[in-house]
Design a protein around this motif. Structure first.
Motif, PDB file in Angstrom:
ATOM      1  N   ALA A 101      -5.711   3.838  13.684  1.00  0.00           N
ATOM      2  CA  ALA A 101      -4.857   3.586  12.510  1.00  0.00           C
ATOM      3  C   ALA A 101      -3.408   3.984  12.774  1.00  0.00           C
ATOM      4  N   LEU A 102      -3.187   4.793  13.818  1.00  0.00           N
ATOM      5  CA  LEU A 102      -1.880   5.428  14.003  1.00  0.00           C
ATOM      6  C   LEU A 102      -0.711   4.439  14.168  1.00  0.00           C
ATOM      7  N   PRO A 103      -0.854   3.385  15.030  1.00  0.00           N
ATOM      8  CA  PRO A 103       0.305   2.495  15.207  1.00  0.00           C
ATOM      9  C   PRO A 103       0.748   1.858  13.891  1.00  0.00           C
ATOM     10  N   GLY A 104      -0.209   1.419  13.071  1.00  0.00           N
ATOM     11  CA  GLY A 104       0.123   0.780  11.795  1.00  0.00           C
ATOM     12  C   GLY A 104       0.815   1.756  10.858  1.00  0.00           C
ATOM     13  N   VAL A 105       0.318   2.972  10.831  1.00  0.00           N
ATOM     14  CA  VAL A 105       0.857   3.995   9.944  1.00  0.00           C
ATOM     15  C   VAL A 105       2.283   4.358  10.374  1.00  0.00           C
ATOM     16  N   LEU A 106       2.500   4.519  11.681  1.00  0.00           N
ATOM     17  CA  LEU A 106       3.843   4.864  12.175  1.00  0.00           C
ATOM     18  C   LEU A 106       4.828   3.732  11.895  1.00  0.00           C
ATOM     19  N   SER A 109      -7.103   2.838  -8.851  1.00  0.00           N
ATOM     20  CA  SER A 109      -6.489   1.516  -8.725  1.00  0.00           C
ATOM     21  C   SER A 109      -5.366   1.491  -7.695  1.00  0.00           C
ATOM     22  N   LEU A 110      -4.989   2.661  -7.159  1.00  0.00           N
ATOM     23  CA  LEU A 110      -3.852   2.668  -6.232  1.00  0.00           C
ATOM     24  C   LEU A 110      -4.208   1.904  -4.952  1.00  0.00           C
ATOM     25  N   PRO A 111      -3.306   1.045  -4.477  1.00  0.00           N
ATOM     26  CA  PRO A 111      -3.589   0.326  -3.228  1.00  0.00           C
ATOM     27  C   PRO A 111      -3.351   1.250  -2.025  1.00  0.00           C
ATOM     28  N   LEU A 112      -4.418   1.542  -1.279  1.00  0.00           N
ATOM     29  CA  LEU A 112      -4.346   2.512  -0.182  1.00  0.00           C
ATOM     30  C   LEU A 112      -4.958   1.911   1.075  1.00  0.00           C
ATOM     31  N   SER A 113      -4.354   2.186   2.210  1.00  0.00           N
ATOM     32  CA  SER A 113      -4.934   1.746   3.480  1.00  0.00           C
ATOM     33  C   SER A 113      -6.170   2.589   3.775  1.00  0.00           C
ATOM     34  N   GLN A 114      -6.975   2.115   4.708  1.00  0.00           N
ATOM     35  CA  GLN A 114      -8.162   2.878   5.101  1.00  0.00           C
ATOM     36  C   GLN A 114      -7.749   4.256   5.619  1.00  0.00           C
ATOM     37  N   ALA A 115      -6.640   4.315   6.362  1.00  0.00           N
ATOM     38  CA  ALA A 115      -6.193   5.597   6.933  1.00  0.00           C
ATOM     39  C   ALA A 115      -5.875   6.599   5.817  1.00  0.00           C
ATOM     40  N   GLU A 166       0.849  -1.190   0.000  1.00  0.00           N
ATOM     41  CA  GLU A 166       0.000   0.000   0.000  1.00  0.00           C
ATOM     42  C   GLU A 166       0.886   1.242   0.000  1.00  0.00           C
ATOM     43  N   LEU A 167       0.381   2.303  -0.640  1.00  0.00           N
ATOM     44  CA  LEU A 167       1.159   3.542  -0.771  1.00  0.00           C
ATOM     45  C   LEU A 167       0.613   4.633   0.147  1.00  0.00           C
ATOM     46  N   GLY A 168       1.497   5.448   0.668  1.00  0.00           N
ATOM     47  CA  GLY A 168       1.062   6.675   1.348  1.00  0.00           C
ATOM     48  C   GLY A 168       1.064   6.621   2.869  1.00  0.00           C
ATOM     49  N   ASP A 169       1.156   5.409   3.436  1.00  0.00           N
ATOM     50  CA  ASP A 169       1.121   5.325   4.904  1.00  0.00           C
ATOM     51  C   ASP A 169       2.306   6.047   5.541  1.00  0.00           C
ATOM     52  N   ALA A 170       3.489   5.870   4.955  1.00  0.00           N
ATOM     53  CA  ALA A 170       4.681   6.492   5.542  1.00  0.00           C
ATOM     54  C   ALA A 170       4.568   8.017   5.459  1.00  0.00           C
ATOM     55  N   ALA A 171       4.051   8.517   4.324  1.00  0.00           N
ATOM     56  CA  ALA A 171       3.885   9.973   4.181  1.00  0.00           C
ATOM     57  C   ALA A 171       2.858  10.488   5.181  1.00  0.00           C
ATOM     58  N   LEU A 172       1.803   9.687   5.399  1.00  0.00           N
ATOM     59  CA  LEU A 172       0.782  10.082   6.378  1.00  0.00           C
ATOM     60  C   LEU A 172       1.379  10.107   7.788  1.00  0.00           C
ATOM     61  N   GLY A 198       1.606  17.096  13.067  1.00  0.00           N
ATOM     62  CA  GLY A 198       0.392  17.619  13.691  1.00  0.00           C
ATOM     63  C   GLY A 198      -0.899  17.330  12.941  1.00  0.00           C
ATOM     64  N   VAL A 199      -0.817  16.742  11.712  1.00  0.00           N
ATOM     65  CA  VAL A 199      -2.050  16.394  10.996  1.00  0.00           C
ATOM     66  C   VAL A 199      -2.696  15.206  11.717  1.00  0.00           C
ATOM     67  N   PRO A 200      -3.990  15.316  12.106  1.00  0.00           N
ATOM     68  CA  PRO A 200      -4.577  14.228  12.889  1.00  0.00           C
ATOM     69  C   PRO A 200      -4.825  12.975  12.043  1.00  0.00           C
ATOM     70  N   VAL A 201      -4.476  11.822  12.599  1.00  0.00           N
ATOM     71  CA  VAL A 201      -4.741  10.525  11.970  1.00  0.00           C
ATOM     72  C   VAL A 201      -5.560   9.733  12.991  1.00  0.00           C
TER      73      VAL A 201
END
Ligand code: ADP
Ligand code: MG
Length: 321
Positions: A180-185, A236-242, A160-166, A173-176
């Motif tokens: 979802a936060l532990p997985g994203v971090l 079509s991009l694979p993205l997490s729910q977050a 999945e793309l974008g989790d690291a950027a999130l 300071g952008v709220p997540v």
């Protein structure tokens, strides 16, 4: 008791990672002595993580040991090489035994999982910086270069793309969403090199790169080297729910299209190889998603949800801009 440079090397960096018969001499002499298997090519890559640029002084040292090796293994994966050896040049402001123990544990656990041996390095005093060089093997002619994509090839991306950027945005300071936060971090601090996937796509993919600077920038490198363009579909991009939630709330596709640090693989295959590819990767824990097509021309374009086609300008991170 203060540790000398030599104690430090002996305590934390001798015998790190896997024991390998091709390491004739590891840490301790002027050079390591290594035997490349007959008939295979050596693939070599190096990456530096600088404190304040790539990570923060307060970051968890065990995750840092993992990440510093993982980003290098990701380059071997992107090249289709099987990992073997690593060297480590470490610059430390001071000797902190707790930090070093955790760092070497993170490094070693990942190294053992992929059969890598730490065979040497250098230890110096100065601003915290971590340089790792990795060495792997590849059959002659089988390396997954960036320049082999051709118009008509299908473009795939793993995971999945974008989790690291999130995760980076959330640190700013952008709220997540809290759940979802532990997985994203984790995706930012403990990326998983896609070596298993790489071994399955070798011989099938025409080009491959790891997504370290963002899909736009890295797919752009494939296009530039291959002399063609790419058209991808946002849907079509694979993205997490977050990441989906973040994009629906903000309309900011940048996390998915230009966010770096995901260390997924982006690869191309001729359309007639689609079934071969999909059965080769069946059963892997990481998925592979068809996101677009290689075309004539130059640059990366994306079909957006509103039907418009945008140029993806993500140039990646440039240390000198
Ligand atoms: P030299 O002075 O010959 O460069 P060093 O004192 O730098 O030797 O290193 C001694 C030995 O320890 C060498 O085998 C070197 O590869 C190894 N070494 C030094 N630092 C590290 C490190 N951070 N990780 C792994 N091996 C290291
Ligand atoms: Mg030295």
């Amino acid at each position: 008791m203060a540790l000398s440079e030599f104690d430090l090397i002996r305590v934390f960096f001798a015998d790190l990672g896997a024991a390998r018969p091709d390491v004739l001499l590891g840490v301790g002499d002027d050079c390591a002595l290594l035997r490349v298997p007959a008939g295979r090519d050596l693939a070599v890559s190096i990456d530096t993580l600088v404190c304040g640029t790539h990570f923060l002084a307060c970051d968890d040292p065990e995750s840092l040991g993992h990440k510093a090796l993982a980003v290098n293994l990701s380059d071997l994966a992107a090249m289709g090489a099987e990992p073997a050896w690593a060297t480590l040049a470490l610059t430390l402001p001071e000797v902190d035994a707790g930090w070093l123990a955790a760092f070497s544990r993170g490094f070693s656990n990942l190294a053992r999982r992929y059969g890598i041996s730490l065979v040497g390095g250098d230890t110096t005093r100065g601003p915290l910086s971590i340089t790792i060089q990795v060495h792997g093997f590849v059959e002659p002619g089988m390396a997954l270069r960036r320049g082999g994509a051709r118009p008509g090839d299908l473009i795939y991306v793993s995971g999945e793309l974008g989790d690291a950027a999130l995760a980076l945005l959330s640190q700013g300071g952008v709220p997540v969403a809290l759940e979802a936060l532990p997985g994203v971090l984790d995706r930012l601090h403990r990326p998983e090199p896609r070596l298993d996937l790489s071994a399955r796509v070798r011989g099938i993919a025409t080009a491959c790169i790891d997504v370290s600077d963002g899909l736009g920038a890295d797919l752009g490198h494939i296009c530039e080297s291959s002399g063609c363009s790419a058209l991808i579909r946002s849907g079509s991009l694979p993205l997490s729910q977050a990441v989906r939630d973040y994009i629906s709330a903000t309309g900011d596709w940048g996390v998915a299209l230009s966010g770096g640090d995901d260390y997924e693989l982006c690869l191309t295959v001729p359309p007639e190889c689609r079934e071969v590819l999909e059965s080769a990767v069946a059963g892997l824990s990481v998925g592979l998603r068809w996101i677009g097509t290689v075309e004539e021309g130059a640059g990366v374009r994306c079909l957006m949800p509103d039907g418009r086609v945008s140029q993806v300008t993500g140039r990646g991170y440039d240390h000198f801009c």
